[in-house]
Design a protein around this motif. Sequence first.
Motif, PDB file in Angstrom:
ATOM      1  N   GLY A 122       4.962  25.797 -16.139  1.00  0.00           N
ATOM      2  CA  GLY A 122       4.065  25.853 -17.295  1.00  0.00           C
ATOM      3  C   GLY A 122       4.410  27.007 -18.214  1.00  0.00           C
ATOM      4  N   ILE A 123       4.789  28.144 -17.617  1.00  0.00           N
ATOM      5  CA  ILE A 123       5.154  29.323 -18.408  1.00  0.00           C
ATOM      6  C   ILE A 123       6.385  29.029 -19.251  1.00  0.00           C
ATOM      7  CG2 ILE A 123       6.025  31.703 -18.258  1.00  0.00           C
ATOM      8  CD1 ILE A 123       4.208  32.076 -15.822  1.00  0.00           C
ATOM      9  N   ARG A 124       7.341  28.361 -18.623  1.00  0.00           N
ATOM     10  CA  ARG A 124       8.556  28.002 -19.337  1.00  0.00           C
ATOM     11  C   ARG A 124       8.246  27.042 -20.483  1.00  0.00           C
ATOM     12  NH1 ARG A 124      13.892  27.218 -16.217  1.00  0.00           N
ATOM     13  NH2 ARG A 124      15.351  26.952 -17.926  1.00  0.00           N
ATOM     14  N   TRP A 125       7.382  26.068 -20.174  1.00  0.00           N
ATOM     15  CA  TRP A 125       6.986  25.067 -21.173  1.00  0.00           C
ATOM     16  C   TRP A 125       6.331  25.755 -22.372  1.00  0.00           C
ATOM     17  CZ3 TRP A 125       2.057  23.696 -22.968  1.00  0.00           C
ATOM     18  CH2 TRP A 125       2.019  22.547 -23.759  1.00  0.00           C
ATOM     19  N   ILE A 126       5.447  26.723 -22.080  1.00  0.00           N
ATOM     20  CA  ILE A 126       4.683  27.342 -23.160  1.00  0.00           C
ATOM     21  C   ILE A 126       5.588  28.233 -24.029  1.00  0.00           C
ATOM     22  CG2 ILE A 126       3.776  29.530 -22.231  1.00  0.00           C
ATOM     23  CD1 ILE A 126       1.011  28.520 -23.073  1.00  0.00           C
ATOM     24  N   ARG A 127       6.586  28.878 -23.411  1.00  0.00           N
ATOM     25  CA  ARG A 127       7.519  29.695 -24.195  1.00  0.00           C
ATOM     26  C   ARG A 127       8.285  28.837 -25.195  1.00  0.00           C
ATOM     27  NH1 ARG A 127      10.229  32.682 -19.210  1.00  0.00           N
ATOM     28  NH2 ARG A 127       8.585  34.183 -18.763  1.00  0.00           N
ATOM     29  N   ASP A 128       8.812  27.721 -24.684  1.00  0.00           N
ATOM     30  CA  ASP A 128       9.555  26.809 -25.565  1.00  0.00           C
ATOM     31  C   ASP A 128       8.651  26.266 -26.658  1.00  0.00           C
ATOM     32  OD1 ASP A 128      11.698  27.229 -23.957  1.00  0.00           O
ATOM     33  OD2 ASP A 128      11.466  25.365 -22.809  1.00  0.00           O
ATOM     34  N   PHE A 129       7.408  26.013 -26.254  1.00  0.00           N
ATOM     35  CA  PHE A 129       6.423  25.459 -27.173  1.00  0.00           C
ATOM     36  C   PHE A 129       6.129  26.447 -28.315  1.00  0.00           C
ATOM     37  CE2 PHE A 129       1.676  25.378 -27.707  1.00  0.00           C
ATOM     38  CZ  PHE A 129       1.657  24.310 -28.592  1.00  0.00           C
ATOM     39  N   PHE A 130       5.973  27.725 -27.985  1.00  0.00           N
ATOM     40  CA  PHE A 130       5.737  28.749 -29.026  1.00  0.00           C
ATOM     41  C   PHE A 130       6.908  28.796 -29.999  1.00  0.00           C
ATOM     42  CE2 PHE A 130       2.948  31.499 -26.021  1.00  0.00           C
ATOM     43  CZ  PHE A 130       1.878  30.673 -26.277  1.00  0.00           C
ATOM     44  N   ARG A 131       8.124  28.768 -29.439  1.00  0.00           N
ATOM     45  CA  ARG A 131       9.325  28.801 -30.287  1.00  0.00           C
ATOM     46  C   ARG A 131       9.341  27.622 -31.247  1.00  0.00           C
ATOM     47  NH1 ARG A 131      11.358  33.196 -29.646  1.00  0.00           N
ATOM     48  NH2 ARG A 131      11.994  34.052 -27.647  1.00  0.00           N
ATOM     49  N   SER A 132       9.013  26.435 -30.708  1.00  0.00           N
ATOM     50  CA  SER A 132       9.088  25.253 -31.576  1.00  0.00           C
ATOM     51  C   SER A 132       8.007  25.313 -32.656  1.00  0.00           C
ATOM     52  CB  SER A 132       8.998  23.968 -30.751  1.00  0.00           C
ATOM     53  OG  SER A 132       7.744  23.870 -30.138  1.00  0.00           O
ATOM     54  N   LEU A 133       6.833  25.868 -32.314  1.00  0.00           N
ATOM     55  CA  LEU A 133       5.778  26.010 -33.330  1.00  0.00           C
ATOM     56  C   LEU A 133       6.227  26.947 -34.446  1.00  0.00           C
ATOM     57  CD1 LEU A 133       2.560  26.447 -31.148  1.00  0.00           C
ATOM     58  CD2 LEU A 133       3.129  24.474 -32.560  1.00  0.00           C
ATOM     59  N   ALA A 134       6.864  28.047 -34.031  1.00  0.00           N
ATOM     60  CA  ALA A 134       7.342  29.021 -35.018  1.00  0.00           C
ATOM     61  C   ALA A 134       8.435  28.408 -35.885  1.00  0.00           C
ATOM     62  CB  ALA A 134       7.855  30.270 -34.305  1.00  0.00           C
ATOM     63  N   LYS A 135       9.314  27.616 -35.263  1.00  0.00           N
ATOM     64  CA  LYS A 135      10.412  26.977 -35.985  1.00  0.00           C
ATOM     65  C   LYS A 135       9.886  26.042 -37.067  1.00  0.00           C
ATOM     66  CE  LYS A 135      14.224  26.919 -33.095  1.00  0.00           C
ATOM     67  NZ  LYS A 135      14.690  26.273 -31.854  1.00  0.00           N
ATOM     68  N   GLU A 136       8.709  25.454 -36.802  1.00  0.00           N
ATOM     69  CA  GLU A 136       8.097  24.576 -37.806  1.00  0.00           C
ATOM     70  C   GLU A 136       7.478  25.377 -38.951  1.00  0.00           C
ATOM     71  OE1 GLU A 136       6.835  21.298 -34.400  1.00  0.00           O
ATOM     72  OE2 GLU A 136       5.276  22.404 -35.438  1.00  0.00           O
ATOM     73  N   GLY A 137       7.641  26.707 -38.891  1.00  0.00           N
ATOM     74  CA  GLY A 137       7.140  27.547 -39.981  1.00  0.00           C
ATOM     75  C   GLY A 137       5.733  28.059 -39.777  1.00  0.00           C
ATOM     76  N   ARG A 138       5.176  27.841 -38.575  1.00  0.00           N
ATOM     77  CA  ARG A 138       3.804  28.305 -38.342  1.00  0.00           C
ATOM     78  C   ARG A 138       3.794  29.782 -37.948  1.00  0.00           C
ATOM     79  NH1 ARG A 138       1.101  22.983 -36.999  1.00  0.00           N
ATOM     80  NH2 ARG A 138       2.866  21.705 -36.375  1.00  0.00           N
ATOM     81  N   THR A 139       2.611  30.386 -38.081  1.00  0.00           N
ATOM     82  CA  THR A 139       2.394  31.740 -37.605  1.00  0.00           C
ATOM     83  C   THR A 139       1.939  31.634 -36.151  1.00  0.00           C
ATOM     84  OG1 THR A 139       1.684  32.384 -39.806  1.00  0.00           O
ATOM     85  CG2 THR A 139       1.051  33.845 -37.997  1.00  0.00           C
TER      86      THR A 139
END
Lengths: 262, 305
Positions: free
Chosen positions: B162-179
């Motif tokens: 889950g920790i790994r999933w959430i790290r990747d998830f944060f990166r992808s959110l940021a990549k979409e231009g989100r804060t």
Amino acid sequence: MKVAPTLADTTRSEFLKFRTVRATFIGLATFVVLTIGLAVLITLVIKSNWSQRPLAEKLAFDPVATSLAGVFFAQFAVGVMGARFITSEYASGAIRTTLAAVPRRVHLVLAKAIVLLITFLIASEVVVFIAFVTGQAIYKSGHLPSMSLADGTVLRAVIMAGVYLTLLTLIGFGLGLLLRTTSTTISVYVTVLLIIPIIVNFLPSSWQDHITKFLPSDLGASMLSPTSSTRSFAWVTASVVLALYTAAIVAIGTVTLVRRDA
Amino acid sequence: MLKIDHLSKRYGETLAVNDLDFEVTPGVVTGFLGPNGSGKSTTMRVIIGLDHPTQGRTTIDGKTYDQLKAPLREVGALLDAKALDPSRSARNHLRALAMANRIPLSRVDEVLEFVGVASVANKRVGGFSLGMSQRLGIAGALLGDPGILLFDEPVNGLDPEGIRWIRDFFRSLAKEGRTVFVSSHLMSEMAVSADQIIVIGRGKFITSGTVDELTATATGTVYVRCADATRLTEVLGRLQGVCEPVNDNGVSVSGLSSDQIGEAAMAAGIAVHELTPQRASLEDVFMSLTADSLEYGHREAGVTP
């Protein structure tokens, strides 16, 4: 740009929350059983010992108020439900999720109050009418004096019994906003409805005449009695006074919610 | 743009947040780092309008949170995964949030599917594990497809996967231009998941920068193993170097570079067997930065009052 949500959206959301927890249905069932069950029980007891009653008592007999006596027990069920609609959110922490979704706190209070008002007005009216009709049928079967809804003052008394319960639901809710925990709120609610009348009872009778009629339970008695007594308010005045209490408590609760940290 | 504007928050005697002033930029994962009790959660609570600031304010594109008409469509937050009514189902919990913000109800099933709790959507959330509640909380944060996302200690309760999933998830959110603004008291977690880090202690701003910038600010030490550690300590002491014994013939030197140490040892005729520069870890940086701002530190350990 998408459309901004309105009070109607907040109200729909709160109504969904209200009807998606089991406690709501347990509470409503308790309320229905208490009011109708007690109407059946009380009227049956009166019917069974009617012949032994002295004449004076028979003459003073109020078939309407006795069939609606369950209201004074049901008022605790509805008050607790009104309170829990907000205090349960504090108990679970869900209030933080709620306020993050609805930061305009006055909107939140209005939405919750509308949900309680509509639900409990409908539920209370249905319940008191069933209690009344059942009670009168039991009296009639024992050849006791009974009343009909065709009588305007009787119809008014039954309707006001439902209004009384609805207002008490909102008083419970207002106290919940103010006090936040279910246990404290219920303690205060019970104190106001049960303990204060007992204390007032110990005051000199000249004082009592002035104070008693302002107590919620006495206001309720005035509202649901077809006759009026000189020691209490007329039903219209009683209803207005109780509505003012309700508005004041909900308003104080709202100010508290707006000012304090969640 | 999420802006913390000279924010202070006092609870009674405690000044939980003391004049914090920074901006969180879109497009990167920003870590919000500080020891427990340093004011991270308080700051986040003020951002989403739960607590009122004592001074200053926080704004989202210039507006305070309570001025947002449909806040969940602009800011998604997961502060406390257990802050929901345990007797309601996951789906109904999200439907209520969606309704209040005029988010299409079809979005509820989308986010439930996305975080992987669709199979238990109709179960009461009271029976959820902390990990499942975290996922449901993330679903709630994503519900309105917001441009700003806040997560308070999100890895707590998650399993390694889950920790790994959430790290990747944060990166992808940021990549979409989100804060993406994520708090943690664990430096090691921030080192791998955040691009930009803001460090606070006792409610005060300490420093900010990228992981590399933060480690560069700290001077490393040099491990020296030599024939005569006592004499070397003496020699280096004259050059303002500080030596701490590590073992019988090894010392850890701070304040001097390995070049300076090697030359000084040669001049003094001390045979050096090993000379290893030790780069400060991010953990060391964090410890030294927040050493005097720990709310519940270990400084007085061993001292009986």
